[in-house]
Write a protein that holds these residues in place. Sequence first.
Motif, PDB file in Angstrom:
ATOM      1  N   THR A   1      -4.498  -6.906   0.302  1.00 50.63           N
ATOM      2  CA  THR A   1      -5.124  -5.714  -0.283  1.00 50.63           C
ATOM      3  C   THR A   1      -5.091  -5.747  -1.813  1.00 50.63           C
ATOM      4  OG1 THR A   1      -3.000  -4.643   0.058  1.00 50.63           O
ATOM      5  CG2 THR A   1      -4.787  -4.049   1.562  1.00 50.63           C
TER       6      THR A   1
ATOM      7  N   MET B   1       0.850  -1.182   0.000  1.00 57.59           N
ATOM      8  CA  MET B   1       0.000   0.000   0.000  1.00 57.59           C
ATOM      9  C   MET B   1       0.885   1.230   0.000  1.00 57.59           C
ATOM     10  SD  MET B   1      -2.834   0.563   2.903  1.00 57.59           S
ATOM     11  CE  MET B   1      -4.051   1.822   2.836  1.00 57.59           C
TER      12      MET B   1
ATOM     13  N   GLU C   1      -5.690  -2.871  -4.875  1.00 62.00           N
ATOM     14  CA  GLU C   1      -5.912  -1.468  -5.144  1.00 62.00           C
ATOM     15  C   GLU C   1      -6.873  -1.315  -6.319  1.00 62.00           C
ATOM     16  OE1 GLU C   1      -2.349   0.726  -6.046  1.00 62.00           O
ATOM     17  OE2 GLU C   1      -3.554   2.355  -6.863  1.00 62.00           O
TER      18      GLU C   1
ATOM     19  N   TYR D   1      -8.327   1.000  -1.429  1.00 63.47           N
ATOM     20  CA  TYR D   1      -7.746  -0.321  -1.181  1.00 63.47           C
ATOM     21  C   TYR D   1      -8.832  -1.215  -0.623  1.00 63.47           C
ATOM     22  CZ  TYR D   1      -3.042   1.332  -2.046  1.00 63.47           C
ATOM     23  OH  TYR D   1      -1.908   1.823  -2.650  1.00 63.47           O
TER      24      TYR D   1
END
Lengths: 236, 401
Positions: free
Chosen positions: A225, A30, A227, A218
């Motif tokens: 995760t 992230m 995106e 996210y």
Amino acid sequence: MATKGIRIEGLRKRYGSGDTAVDALKGVDMHVEPGEVVGLIGPSGSGKSTLLKSLGAVIDPTAGRMTLGDEVIYEQGWKVPDLRALRRDRIGFVFQAPYLIPFLDVTDNVALPPMLAGLPNTEARKRAQDLLTALDVRHRAQAMPSQLSGGEQQRVAIARGLVNRPPVILADEPTAPLDSQRAMAVIRILNDMARKYETAIIVVTHDEKIIPTFKRIYHIRDGVTHEEAGEGRGFE
Amino acid sequence: MISLAGRDILHAWGKFVFTGVGLGLLIGVTLVMAGVYRGMVDDGKALLDNSGADLWVVQQDTLGPYAESSSLKDDLYRTILAMPGVARAANVTYLTMQVRQGERDVRAMVVGAAAGAPAGTPGTPPYLVAGRQFTRGHYEAVADMATGFKLGDTIRIRRNQYTVVGLTRRMVSSSGDPMVFIPLKDAQEAQFLKDNDAIWQSRRRTEANPAINRPGASGVLDAVLASQSSNNFVNAILVRLEPGADPDEVARTIYRWKRLTVYTRAQMEDILVGKLIATSARQIGMFLVILAVVSAAIVAFIIYTLTMDKIREIAVLKLIGTRNRTIAAMIMQQALALGAIGFAVGKITATFAAPLFPKYVLLVPQDSIAGFFAVMAICALASVVAIRMALRVDPAEAIGG
Ligand SMILES: Nc1ncnc2c1ncn2[C@@H]1O[C@H](COP(=O)(O)OP(=O)(O)OP(=O)(O)O)[C@@H](O)[C@H]1O
Ligand SMILES: [Mg+2]
């Protein structure tokens, strides 16, 4: 690679050990750039709070790497020694409930983080009042938290999160207790502040009303995760 | 930096004042207790000071005349008076009893002292606040003001009436009873007075004794009867030394020649403080310990509760980077503030309540200072439990699940 904002790579968090171990984060990647507000959404138990606590330096990740600006704050079991100072100076928190200190008035609630960082009282209060003005609660500066409406409390809490001009703000369900109009107002404020102070802001939310406002989102599921681009509506 | 403790106290002042007042009453009781002990010691010292004596001559092997009974022949004082280093010597009797005045009676220590003696004779009242010393050999009295008697009052000691001719102040026995001075002869009579039936029976027994009641020698019976109905004992002989005389030296001389026990001022003080009021002192000590424990428990409980109510705020404070030290200081300062409020309330309560107690309550500054530090120490200690709990609070709790 960005030299500001926050970036995490391959972040893992395992609670417990042996048979009862829970892998809450299984390699999260992230990044949030300065001035950007990103959404973090996911079902219950997916690891949102765990991620927020890791970013907020209140729990230790199990593996991976976290950088704040160009400084590594966590890498494979190593972390910066003074997490308390890190939280105080570099990370702002905004919660679902405002959690203001009930025995301090609005000004001192906001002035507390700079005071903790060693700023003289008058200077800290000056900074707090500027921010209260920007957030349109200056007229309540002398009130006690219990005398404020929910929306006012939330704005004061945001002011407290911003007052030390941290490069990162972590907001956990900041709009949950608010109606849609107030929720939108809070999101607008966060976007304004992000732009104004070059802050990277992560907003954990379930709130359908505000999800369309993020340009980047996210999704987290089972500790991983993904995106995706958001609609980014209303904040161009 | 602002004072978190101060702000919290201002915010929840009702709780603090309320608890502080409760604690203060406990502290007040504690200070009064200490004052009662000081009062007893001071009463004892007043008794010794006011007796005007440097030496106490008492019956052999007794701790008399205050801690144990003692009796001596009343003509011994003349021999002692003749000894080197002795300036004055006087007989004295002590008898604690109820003294009647009209409808009421007062517990008093009746002191028999030489009538018409020159000023400064040991045993006689050293100074008067009103009236005069008794000059006649009979039926006049000098009373301490604490008895409530007035000049001209008629008081009754056993079967005799006395007129109050003089008043003294702070003349008390070691148990705090006010003194009433009467002439020695009257006091001897009061101390050993038998009731009429007893006199009559004893007279009959003596008369029936052929060895005493011999025909042709009627004077013998009369002399024996007279000696039986009079009393020539006293409780102690008080000695005033000549300037420069060594008390221990004179005491040794009296003991060597007369085989009587002699106490110096220092020894007498040891007897009063160490023996007569030692049990009371221990009793008071026990109460002080209990009060300290109760106060500590109250402070600990209140501070713990106040901290429990703030767990969430403490988690937030930690999350935004407050030092543990700052949080511990906040809790400790609140406990100390509670102690300070309590001490102030207690000190005021004790000061106003002390005169209302029937016995002398002497509040000495050292006790207040010691009390203040004890309260502060207890409060600091009592906050430890709450501080430990606060330090265990995880800042992650502020973020929640
Ligand atoms: N302290 C802990 N000890 C053990 N397991 C934990 C702990 N905290 C969280 N978990 C587990 O880790 C996983 C992720 O939890 P987390 O609280 O991050 O989820 P969340 O996305 O915040 O959920 P919610 O939306 O319900 O708040 C869950 O399976 C949870 O049971
Ligand atoms: Mg959660």
